[in-house]
Design an enzyme around this catalytic site. Sequence first.
Site, mmCIF file in Angstrom:
data_model
loop_
_atom_site.group_PDB
_atom_site.id
_atom_site.type_symbol
_atom_site.label_atom_id
_atom_site.label_comp_id
_atom_site.label_asym_id
_atom_site.label_seq_id
_atom_site.Cartn_x
_atom_site.Cartn_y
_atom_site.Cartn_z
ATOM 1 N N TYR A 233 0.850 -1.198 0.000
ATOM 2 C CA TYR A 233 0.000 0.000 0.000
ATOM 3 C C TYR A 233 0.879 1.239 0.000
ATOM 4 O O TYR A 233 1.867 1.297 0.731
ATOM 5 C CB TYR A 233 -0.902 0.019 1.248
ATOM 6 C CG TYR A 233 -2.365 -0.035 0.849
ATOM 7 C CD1 TYR A 233 -2.942 1.048 0.182
ATOM 8 C CD2 TYR A 233 -3.142 -1.155 1.090
ATOM 9 C CE1 TYR A 233 -4.266 1.000 -0.227
ATOM 10 C CE2 TYR A 233 -4.465 -1.210 0.682
ATOM 11 C CZ TYR A 233 -5.022 -0.124 0.017
ATOM 12 O OH TYR A 233 -6.314 -0.173 -0.383
ATOM 13 N N GLU B 177 -0.558 4.862 -0.518
ATOM 14 C CA GLU B 177 -1.348 6.092 -0.774
ATOM 15 C C GLU B 177 -0.453 7.311 -0.678
ATOM 16 O O GLU B 177 0.395 7.406 0.210
ATOM 17 C CB GLU B 177 -2.466 6.214 0.266
ATOM 18 C CG GLU B 177 -3.683 5.384 -0.075
ATOM 19 C CD GLU B 177 -4.768 5.502 0.981
ATOM 20 O OE1 GLU B 177 -4.586 6.253 1.961
ATOM 21 O OE2 GLU B 177 -5.795 4.818 0.817
ATOM 22 N N ASP C 143 -6.565 13.113 -25.457
ATOM 23 C CA ASP C 143 -6.596 11.727 -24.983
ATOM 24 C C ASP C 143 -5.940 10.886 -26.074
ATOM 25 O O ASP C 143 -6.542 10.594 -27.111
ATOM 26 C CB ASP C 143 -8.047 11.293 -24.746
ATOM 27 C CG ASP C 143 -8.160 9.824 -24.339
ATOM 28 O OD1 ASP C 143 -7.151 9.107 -24.417
ATOM 29 O OD2 ASP C 143 -9.266 9.402 -23.950
ATOM 30 N N THR D 277 -4.008 5.780 -21.974
ATOM 31 C CA THR D 277 -3.898 4.453 -21.377
ATOM 32 C C THR D 277 -2.493 3.965 -21.713
ATOM 33 O O THR D 277 -1.835 4.505 -22.606
ATOM 34 C CB THR D 277 -4.927 3.468 -21.980
ATOM 35 O OG1 THR D 277 -4.796 3.494 -23.399
ATOM 36 C CG2 THR D 277 -6.342 3.821 -21.593
ATOM 37 N N LYS E 146 -2.363 0.121 -24.984
ATOM 38 C CA LYS E 146 -2.760 -0.053 -26.393
ATOM 39 C C LYS E 146 -1.490 -0.045 -27.249
ATOM 40 O O LYS E 146 -0.677 -0.944 -27.107
ATOM 41 C CB LYS E 146 -3.770 1.022 -26.772
ATOM 42 C CG LYS E 146 -5.050 0.942 -25.911
ATOM 43 C CD LYS E 146 -6.104 1.911 -26.360
ATOM 44 C CE LYS E 146 -7.415 1.680 -25.648
ATOM 45 N NZ LYS E 146 -7.557 2.313 -24.348
ATOM 46 N N ARG F 219 -2.303 -2.743 -18.329
ATOM 47 C CA ARG F 219 -3.540 -1.954 -18.268
ATOM 48 C C ARG F 219 -3.362 -0.893 -17.196
ATOM 49 O O ARG F 219 -3.223 -1.211 -16.016
ATOM 50 C CB ARG F 219 -4.727 -2.845 -17.901
ATOM 51 C CG ARG F 219 -4.887 -4.057 -18.773
ATOM 52 C CD ARG F 219 -6.264 -4.633 -18.675
ATOM 53 N NE ARG F 219 -7.150 -3.895 -19.546
ATOM 54 C CZ ARG F 219 -7.167 -4.042 -20.865
ATOM 55 N NH1 ARG F 219 -6.348 -4.905 -21.450
ATOM 56 N NH2 ARG F 219 -7.992 -3.342 -21.602
HETATM 57 C C1 LIG Z 1 -9.544 7.147 -26.396
HETATM 58 C C2 LIG Z 1 -9.767 6.314 -25.159
HETATM 59 N N1 LIG Z 1 -9.785 6.905 -23.970
HETATM 60 C C3 LIG Z 1 -10.003 6.217 -22.843
HETATM 61 C C4 LIG Z 1 -10.208 4.860 -22.876
HETATM 62 C C5 LIG Z 1 -10.540 4.149 -21.599
HETATM 63 O O1 LIG Z 1 -9.626 3.251 -21.197
HETATM 64 P P1 LIG Z 1 -10.006 2.082 -20.164
HETATM 65 O O2 LIG Z 1 -10.723 1.064 -20.935
HETATM 66 O O3 LIG Z 1 -8.670 1.663 -19.678
HETATM 67 O O4 LIG Z 1 -10.837 2.682 -19.092
HETATM 68 C C6 LIG Z 1 -10.181 4.199 -24.094
HETATM 69 C C7 LIG Z 1 -10.410 2.752 -24.147
HETATM 70 O O5 LIG Z 1 -10.665 2.139 -25.116
HETATM 71 C C8 LIG Z 1 -9.977 4.944 -25.280
HETATM 72 O O6 LIG Z 1 -9.991 4.373 -26.483
#
Ligand SMILES: Cc1ncc(COP(=O)(O)O)c(C=O)c1O
Length: 544
Positions: free
Chosen positions: A51, A53, A196, A222, A225, A231
Amino acid sequence: MKNLTTQDPQISQAIQKEQSRQLEGLELIPSENYVSTAVLKAMGSILTNKYSEGFVGHRYYAGNTHIDEIESLAIDRAKSLFQVPFVNVQPYSGSPANFAVLNAVLEPGDSFSGLNLTDGGHLTHGWKISATAKYFRSYPYHVKKDGYINFAELELIAQKHKPKLIWCGATAYSRIIDFAKFSTIADKVGALLVADISHIAGLIVGGVHPSPTPYAHIITTTTHKTLRGPRGAMIMVTDKGLSKDPKLGQKINQSVFPGLQGGPHNHTTAAIAVALREASQKSFQTYAQQIIKNAKALEIAFRQHNIKMVSDGTDNHLLVLDLSEHNALGAQLEKALEIAHITTNKNTIPYDPSSPYYPSGLRLGTPAITTRGFKTKDMVQVASWITQVINHIKKDQLPEEKSQRAEYMKKLEKKQPLTVKLGIDPTSPDIHLGHTVTLNKLRQFQDLGHNAVLIIGDYTAMIGDPSGRMSERPQISREIIMENVKSYEQQAFKILDKSKLKIVYNGEWFSKLNFEDVIKLISKFTIAQMFEHDYFDKRFKEGV
Ligand SMILES: Cc1ncc(COP(=O)(O)O)c(C=O)c1O
């Protein structure tokens, strides 16, 4: 796996089966990848026991010296790869990271704008059922008919609603994201621009997609990918972001912890650090280049097969096939390809004529198979296999009726063949031309591996029209009927595959009905149902 095999054989076997699935099939879901053994090792390590935090140097638990070292390495590597001054590596995944951003910089009820889900945006970019749209006001922008982002619309939304934040980035968009254009619009209305880059982070660090760093204030991604890590997710603040608001990093940290999360997943943090180190190597650039080459090869091959694509192709790692000319083929195709061990995912297409559950598109991408070593020539083969499946199933119509659709998909999922029945009354020795349409359809079902049943109406033919007023339905003797049946079958076998056909005679059950059964049967039918049959309706109108 040895301990797991003895401790928990059920889970162990399920993992082994999933491992075989991942190795033996083609993984074409664009958001998936295969991590390295080093990433797996960090992910499956004893770090999960701890842990911690808080943040590096400021923890609410003792014993975090080594965790601090690991988290610092992850942060420093991300800073260097993405050229940003601030990184938080603690979000549990992409969706919590995006919510953490909104929670950090907006007040409940504040407005923001993001790409609409069915146009390729992510749920967290303001889709109506996402918490992001529940607590904040979402004004989605769309893509144009040609599949490219509609900047003119975004500009109008920005001017009219003055959103405090604009998302750029997508989950099913196959073109380069023009971060500069987004930043011009956001800057004009003083909005924060958040990129994003979950899908394209690996392409950015691999040098095959422009970086948002000079344009965005905040970047989320993320790590699992194209970046090929575990993950997890990261939130970064750029120099531009810090000069707009020097407290932006602090706000992000507070939003993640204690705002939304408790202890960070240290095993994930370590695996992110490992993946970031891998991504900084020259070989990763070669990998990123190959992802693009492979996607382009797919595009060219699909075009040669006359398969339409949203925006007519790709600049990045993914493609969305546009199957709208066929009846909601995305969902069927996803299932059919899964049976062929090709994993993809159904997807809406912009302006989809079908529903999101039975959409007209199929999303596929090259990050995972590129990791496995596929090259452009292999993509030609992959496109050809997918096209074969498309051509095979496009003859097969998804039922119009909603309840039948679900059952149809369930059977497809279970790989269970359907039972398709066709009834013919042997009122004359010859099949007429109209019958060949339905017989051909039945043959297509046979070719697709379904069970075909031909119901010969021997009993109904014998009854015919007892009033004698319909020349098409005379009462016929059993001998003539059986002769007709013989001739019918001979003609039907010219179309149907005899070896796979079940023939039944409706006399088998009708001859056993007594008067009470008949009355009960009649009670189930309404006059309206009878009149749906063309010639009963005609007879009624003509007073016959
Ligand atoms: C552009 C985008 N943002 C956020 C996410 C969310 O990711 P997670 O599935 O890890 O919550 C995804 C997932 O496919 C995504 O394609």
